[in-house]
Design an enzyme around this catalytic site. Structure first.
Site, PDB file in Angstrom:
ATOM      1  N   ARG A  37       0.820  -1.212   0.000  1.00  0.00           N
ATOM      2  CA  ARG A  37       0.000   0.000   0.000  1.00  0.00           C
ATOM      3  C   ARG A  37       0.857   1.267   0.000  1.00  0.00           C
ATOM      4  O   ARG A  37       0.337   2.359   0.165  1.00  0.00           O
ATOM      5  CB  ARG A  37      -0.921   0.012   1.221  1.00  0.00           C
ATOM      6  N   HIS A  67       5.387  -9.832  -6.573  1.00  0.00           N
ATOM      7  CA  HIS A  67       4.169  -9.080  -6.898  1.00  0.00           C
ATOM      8  C   HIS A  67       4.424  -7.602  -6.659  1.00  0.00           C
ATOM      9  O   HIS A  67       4.876  -7.199  -5.595  1.00  0.00           O
ATOM     10  CB  HIS A  67       3.010  -9.553  -6.021  1.00  0.00           C
ATOM     11  N   TYR A  70       0.269  -2.595  -4.869  1.00  0.00           N
ATOM     12  CA  TYR A  70      -1.021  -2.187  -5.437  1.00  0.00           C
ATOM     13  C   TYR A  70      -1.010  -0.727  -5.876  1.00  0.00           C
ATOM     14  O   TYR A  70      -1.832  -0.316  -6.701  1.00  0.00           O
ATOM     15  CB  TYR A  70      -2.133  -2.392  -4.399  1.00  0.00           C
ATOM     16  N   HIS A 107      -0.618  -5.699 -11.642  1.00  0.00           N
ATOM     17  CA  HIS A 107      -1.940  -5.358 -12.141  1.00  0.00           C
ATOM     18  C   HIS A 107      -1.768  -4.295 -13.224  1.00  0.00           C
ATOM     19  O   HIS A 107      -1.116  -3.270 -12.963  1.00  0.00           O
ATOM     20  CB  HIS A 107      -2.813  -4.811 -11.018  1.00  0.00           C
ATOM     21  N   GLU A 142      -1.431  -9.491 -14.986  1.00  0.00           N
ATOM     22  CA  GLU A 142      -2.449 -10.269 -14.279  1.00  0.00           C
ATOM     23  C   GLU A 142      -3.835 -10.003 -14.862  1.00  0.00           C
ATOM     24  O   GLU A 142      -4.203  -8.855 -15.120  1.00  0.00           O
ATOM     25  CB  GLU A 142      -2.441  -9.929 -12.792  1.00  0.00           C
ATOM     26  N   ASP A 176      -5.655 -15.217 -12.797  1.00  0.00           N
ATOM     27  CA  ASP A 176      -6.230 -15.304 -11.455  1.00  0.00           C
ATOM     28  C   ASP A 176      -7.620 -15.912 -11.573  1.00  0.00           C
ATOM     29  O   ASP A 176      -8.488 -15.363 -12.248  1.00  0.00           O
ATOM     30  CB  ASP A 176      -6.310 -13.908 -10.830  1.00  0.00           C
ATOM     31  N   HIS A 179     -10.424 -13.655 -10.351  1.00  0.00           N
ATOM     32  CA  HIS A 179     -10.599 -12.509 -11.238  1.00  0.00           C
ATOM     33  C   HIS A 179     -11.330 -12.876 -12.529  1.00  0.00           C
ATOM     34  O   HIS A 179     -12.261 -12.172 -12.944  1.00  0.00           O
ATOM     35  CB  HIS A 179      -9.244 -11.891 -11.583  1.00  0.00           C
ATOM     36  N   HIS A 211      -2.865 -17.615 -10.155  1.00  0.00           N
ATOM     37  CA  HIS A 211      -3.318 -17.298  -8.801  1.00  0.00           C
ATOM     38  C   HIS A 211      -4.549 -18.158  -8.554  1.00  0.00           C
ATOM     39  O   HIS A 211      -5.580 -17.975  -9.204  1.00  0.00           O
ATOM     40  CB  HIS A 211      -3.686 -15.821  -8.685  1.00  0.00           C
ATOM     41  N   ASP A 224     -13.926  -8.940  -7.295  1.00  0.00           N
ATOM     42  CA  ASP A 224     -12.559  -9.256  -6.870  1.00  0.00           C
ATOM     43  C   ASP A 224     -12.450  -9.430  -5.359  1.00  0.00           C
ATOM     44  O   ASP A 224     -11.717  -8.699  -4.672  1.00  0.00           O
ATOM     45  CB  ASP A 224     -11.582  -8.173  -7.359  1.00  0.00           C
ATOM     46  N   HIS A 226     -11.534 -12.533  -2.860  1.00  0.00           N
ATOM     47  CA  HIS A 226     -11.070 -13.906  -2.812  1.00  0.00           C
ATOM     48  C   HIS A 226     -11.692 -14.655  -1.629  1.00  0.00           C
ATOM     49  O   HIS A 226     -11.979 -14.076  -0.584  1.00  0.00           O
ATOM     50  CB  HIS A 226      -9.553 -13.955  -2.686  1.00  0.00           C
ATOM     51  N   GLU A 256      -3.807 -17.035  -2.898  1.00  0.00           N
ATOM     52  CA  GLU A 256      -3.995 -15.703  -2.319  1.00  0.00           C
ATOM     53  C   GLU A 256      -5.305 -15.672  -1.534  1.00  0.00           C
ATOM     54  O   GLU A 256      -6.008 -14.679  -1.500  1.00  0.00           O
ATOM     55  CB  GLU A 256      -4.050 -14.635  -3.411  1.00  0.00           C
TER      56      GLU A 256
END
Length: 277
Positions: A37, A67, A70, A107, A142, A176, A179, A211, A224, A226, A256
Site C-alpha cells: 500500500r 508481486h 497495489y 496489475h 495479471e 487469477d 478474477h 493465482h 474481486d 477472494h 492468495e
C-alpha cells in the site's frame, strides 16, 4: 508434481520466506516486492538473496513470483503516478536480477476515465521504457476482475498490451481464477472453452502462472473478493479440474486466499491430495 505455494510476507527476507515455504509444504511462493500500500522498499540485501538461492536449490523451490505493490498504476491520469510506477518497476526488476528465474507480476492498472485505449498505450510505453533483453525476470500481466476502470478485464485487453511490447520474450500472463470468474469467464462449467478462448486470443504459451483462489461472489460480479479454496462460488470440484487440466497442471499455482500460515498449509495439503501425477 504439483508446483504450489502461497503469498508470504517478505518482511524478514528471502531466506526466511524459503524456510517458511518448506515448513508449510510449499515448493514455491509469492511475495510483495515492497509495502503493498506504499512505495518504499527495504535496502537491498544481496547476502540474503544469495543464501536464499542456495537454500532454494537444496530444497527444490523454483518459479517464485514477485508481486508489484497495489499502488503501482502504469496508466494513471496523473503523470507523477505513472512516473512512480515506472521507477518502482524498474527498481524491482533490478533487485530481482539477484534471484534469477523469477517472475514479476503486476496489475495492469486503472485508466481512471481516460479510456481503455489510452490506458493500454501508457502501460506499453512503460514496459518498453524499462524492459531489457538481458534481464533474467519475466514480467507478467495479471488478468483482472473488471471493477471500476481496471485494464485487463478481458483477454483481448491483455493481448492488446502484449502486442504493444517490443521485447516480447520477457512478457507473460498470470491468470487469477477469482478474477476471471468475477470477470465473467465460466471456469466452472466451461473451463475447456475458456482455455480455448485464452489460447485463441493470447496464446497458452504466454501463461506462466496461476493465482488459485475461490471467489466470494458469483460469476460476472466484477468484485474481486477472494475466498478460501472450496468455500466460495467456484468450489472445490472446479478447482480440482483446474489444477489437473493438461494445459495448466505443469504451471506454478499461488494461493492468495484469506488465510494465515496454518490455513495455507491445510490448503496446500488438500490440493496435493487432489493432484493427479
Amino acid at each position: 508434481m504439483l508446483r504450489i505455494g502461497c503469498h508470504l510476507s517478505s518482511s524478514k527476507g528471502y531466506l526466511n520466506m524459503g524456510k517458511t515455504a518448506v515448513d508449510i509444504g510449499a515448493n514455491t511462493f509469492q511475495f510483495f516486492t515492497r509495502n503493498p500500500r506504499g512505495g518504499s522498499a527495504k535496502p537491498l540485501d544481496v547476502e540474503d538473496m544469495q543464501n536464499y538461492c542456495t537454500f532454494a536449490e537444496e530444497h527444490g523451490i523454483v518459479h517464485i513470483l514477485a508481486h508489484a505493490p497495489y499502488t503501482l498504476n502504469a496508466c494513471a491520469a496523473d503523470e507523477g503516478l505513472r512516473t512512480f510506477a515506472r521507477e518502482t518497476m524498474e527498481d524491482d526488476l533490478m533487485r530481482l536480477e539477484y534471484v534469477p528465474g523469477s517472475c514479476y507480476n503486476f496489475h495492469p492498472g486503472s485508466h481512471v476515465k481516460q479510456g481503455v485505449e489510452i490506458g493500454i498505450r501508457y502501460i506499453t510505453e512503460m514496459l518498453n521504457a524499462i524492459l531489457k533483453p538481458e534481464q533474467a525476470t519475466t514480467v507478467l500481466l495479471e488478468t483482472m476482475a473488471g471493477k471500476g476502470s481496471e485494464v485487463g478485464r478481458t483477454f483481448e485487453e491483455i493481448r492488446a498490451i502484449l502486442d504493444g511490447v517490443e521485447i516480447q520474450e520477457k512478457m507473460g500472463v498470470c491468470l487469477d481464477t477469482c478474477h476471471v470468474y468475477d470477470g465473467g469467464y465460466d471456469i466452472i462449467n466451461h473451463l475447456e472453452e475458456v482455455l480455448e478462448e485464452f489460447d485463441r486470443v493470447i496464446g497458452l504459451d504466454r501463461l506462466k502462472a496461476i493465482h488459485l483462489n475461490d471467489s466470494k461472489n458469483p460469476m460476472g460480479s466484477h468484485k474481486d473478493r477472494h475466498e478460501k479454496i472450496g468455500e466460495g462460488s467456484i468450489g472445490l470440484e472446479a478447482v480440482t479440474a483446474i489444477i489437473n487440466h493438461p494445459s495448466l497442471k505443469h504451471l506454478p499455482f499461488y494461493l492468495e486466499t484469506p488465510n494465515e500460515l496454518p490455513g495455507y498449509q491445510k490448503e496446500i495439503e488438500l490440493l496435493k491430495s487432489l493432484y493427479q501425477e
